[in-house]
Motif scaffolding. Sequence first.
Motif, PDB file in Angstrom:
ATOM      1  N   LEU A 129       8.069 -16.377  19.591  1.00 34.87           N
ATOM      2  CA  LEU A 129       8.795 -17.172  20.567  1.00 34.87           C
ATOM      3  C   LEU A 129       9.125 -18.550  19.997  1.00 34.87           C
ATOM      4  O   LEU A 129      10.245 -19.061  20.158  1.00 34.87           O
ATOM      5  CB  LEU A 129       7.954 -17.307  21.847  1.00 34.87           C
ATOM      6  N   ILE A 130       8.139 -19.142  19.289  1.00 38.31           N
ATOM      7  CA  ILE A 130       8.377 -20.445  18.683  1.00 38.31           C
ATOM      8  C   ILE A 130       9.489 -20.359  17.644  1.00 38.31           C
ATOM      9  O   ILE A 130      10.375 -21.217  17.563  1.00 38.31           O
ATOM     10  CB  ILE A 130       7.081 -20.977  18.040  1.00 38.31           C
ATOM     11  N   ASN A 173      12.822 -20.140  19.308  1.00 34.71           N
ATOM     12  CA  ASN A 173      13.241 -21.456  19.804  1.00 34.71           C
ATOM     13  C   ASN A 173      13.700 -22.355  18.657  1.00 34.71           C
ATOM     14  O   ASN A 173      14.696 -23.072  18.771  1.00 34.71           O
ATOM     15  CB  ASN A 173      12.083 -22.126  20.559  1.00 34.71           C
ATOM     16  N   ARG A 174      12.954 -22.283  17.537  1.00 36.54           N
ATOM     17  CA  ARG A 174      13.360 -23.090  16.374  1.00 36.54           C
ATOM     18  C   ARG A 174      14.728 -22.654  15.854  1.00 36.54           C
ATOM     19  O   ARG A 174      15.543 -23.479  15.431  1.00 36.54           O
ATOM     20  CB  ARG A 174      12.323 -22.960  15.252  1.00 36.54           C
ATOM     21  N   ARG A 202      17.156 -21.381  17.574  1.00 34.16           N
ATOM     22  CA  ARG A 202      18.197 -21.912  18.455  1.00 34.16           C
ATOM     23  C   ARG A 202      18.406 -23.407  18.208  1.00 34.16           C
ATOM     24  O   ARG A 202      19.552 -23.887  18.184  1.00 34.16           O
ATOM     25  CB  ARG A 202      17.817 -21.670  19.914  1.00 34.16           C
ATOM     26  N   GLU A 203      17.284 -24.125  18.031  1.00 35.13           N
ATOM     27  CA  GLU A 203      17.409 -25.558  17.778  1.00 35.13           C
ATOM     28  C   GLU A 203      18.146 -25.820  16.467  1.00 35.13           C
ATOM     29  O   GLU A 203      18.997 -26.704  16.385  1.00 35.13           O
ATOM     30  CB  GLU A 203      16.020 -26.199  17.712  1.00 35.13           C
TER      31      GLU A 203
END
Length: 590
Positions: free
Chosen positions: A387-388, A391-392, A394-395
């Motif tokens: 999940l992290i 998210n990374r 996407r960032e």
Amino acid sequence: MKWVLTLTFLFHFVNSFSQSTQIADSLGKILKQDNLSKEERSRLLGERAYHVQDIDSSLLLAKEALQIATEIDKPLLQAMAWEEISHVERRRGNNDISLQASLKALRIFETLDLPERQAASYAQLGSNSISDNDYTSAIAYLKKAKHIYENSDNTLNQVLTTLNLGEAYRLAGHMDSAATSFKETLKRNEQLKNDIVQGYSTGNLGMVYSVQNELAAAKELLTEAISILRNLGDDYSTSVYLAALGEIYKKEGKWNLAEQKLQEALDMATTAGLKEQIRDFSAQLASLYETQGRFADALGYQKKYQIYQDSLVNKASIQKIEQLKSSYEIDKRETEISVLNTINSYQKNTLISLVAGICLFIFLSYLLFKGNKTIKKANSELSDQKLIIANREREKALLLKELNHRVKNNLQMIASLLNLQSRELSGHPAQEAIIAGKNRVEALSLVHSKLYQEGVETRIYLKEYIEELVLGLFHGYNVNFEPDFDIAHTSVSVDKAVPIALIINEIVINALKYAYGGVKNPNLKVKVSEVNKYLKIEISDNGIGFSNEEGQKNNSFGIKLITSLIQQLDGSIERSNLDGTLWTMKLESA
């Protein structure tokens, strides 16, 4: 046309580059003195940031002024520094940062009860909103600024704010309100007699009348604006108003006049290196010719439009993209290794326990139970890590988008600056070198454009890439014949695409400039083939070729550049004269 006219813009328009540089240098000498108080240093740093032409240096100076003002607790100096940071960040294309800086300056000015400073912040916020296409907010901010200025003696600021308010109304489609604002600025300018205000107010009122189909009045106003701004050397606005005038003639069915004005606008934009305007005016000419049934002419300008549209789509910096991709891969592998280490540790402990024998059965059962919990925990951690990572990713995608935007702006700025510099050096021996440098920058831009269009892959398909590169050079040099292409459907890595682009750029430009003097039926052929894992690129022309003396020269910059690049590719290149010139380049295709 979208613009905002501010005091900063007015200052830089009226004052030359050399004047600003002289002021910045003088302030720099004063800042070297040791006896300056911190308050004086903060104020002088802010003033120097205003005059320095390089936006990165300007931003550093403004931030240093802010830091000192914060240390000595001088709110007014802090607000002035935030104001300058807002101007610089807006020039850099960082509209969100500029907006936040303006809001911080505004809050301080409100606390200090400085109405005119508040009005300046409101005007800057209006400019930010126009840049973001948020015309409703722009109108609200500019109305507040106008209300404050109407109670002051600063007539110029009143006029500039009203002019920007009219532009916000026009872009929002409120044509009656826009017309009222522009008429007001023209009335007030009867006292100011400011040519810049007169030119923009007249021209934009003409554009409003054009939308309202008051064509006679629109033509008169646009003609007046063109006359004023042409004398001021404002190529951007003059070309836009010429194109608007051409569109009016098109509405009236006056095809020759429409063609004349649109072509004049395109020529001016081409000379000034205004790529967005070249793209837009080419599309308008294509539409005009299509309406007249002149489909061959329409196709030519449609191609030109597409070339510049593709050039403006450039959004990539290969080095930064690779760094971000590598960072993502490292993070992912470190997570996988961590999870594998946890599992391996459990397996090792389990194996040791089994060797201990049956007597340790109860203890082994306990270890198995603990091991099961460890696996579940590891799986849970793995899920969290995934999940992290997502998210990374996407960032980083958002960061890449912002980075690509900055690179596009930087490459465009470099090409525009080189183009402007070449115009300043008209007739000077250095002009040709500057133009060559601009062409090399644009060749690199095409690589970035292709990478952006084709996703995150780092390979370039040569067929479309080389064709667009060569056609762009043909259009840039106004060549009246078409090149011949025979290019295999193959791709190369970006590390090879960039040197190949620069080599082809040098060879084609040399042919276009020198090869065809007196040649009746000029032609140029580019052939790319792949044989036994080797890439073979042939560029031939039927020009006058190289004389023996020219053929023995190897000290020109172009030849040195080609030699250096082919060495970088671990390839070879040969030049031969046979009914023209043939360049043959060989390199590994991997």
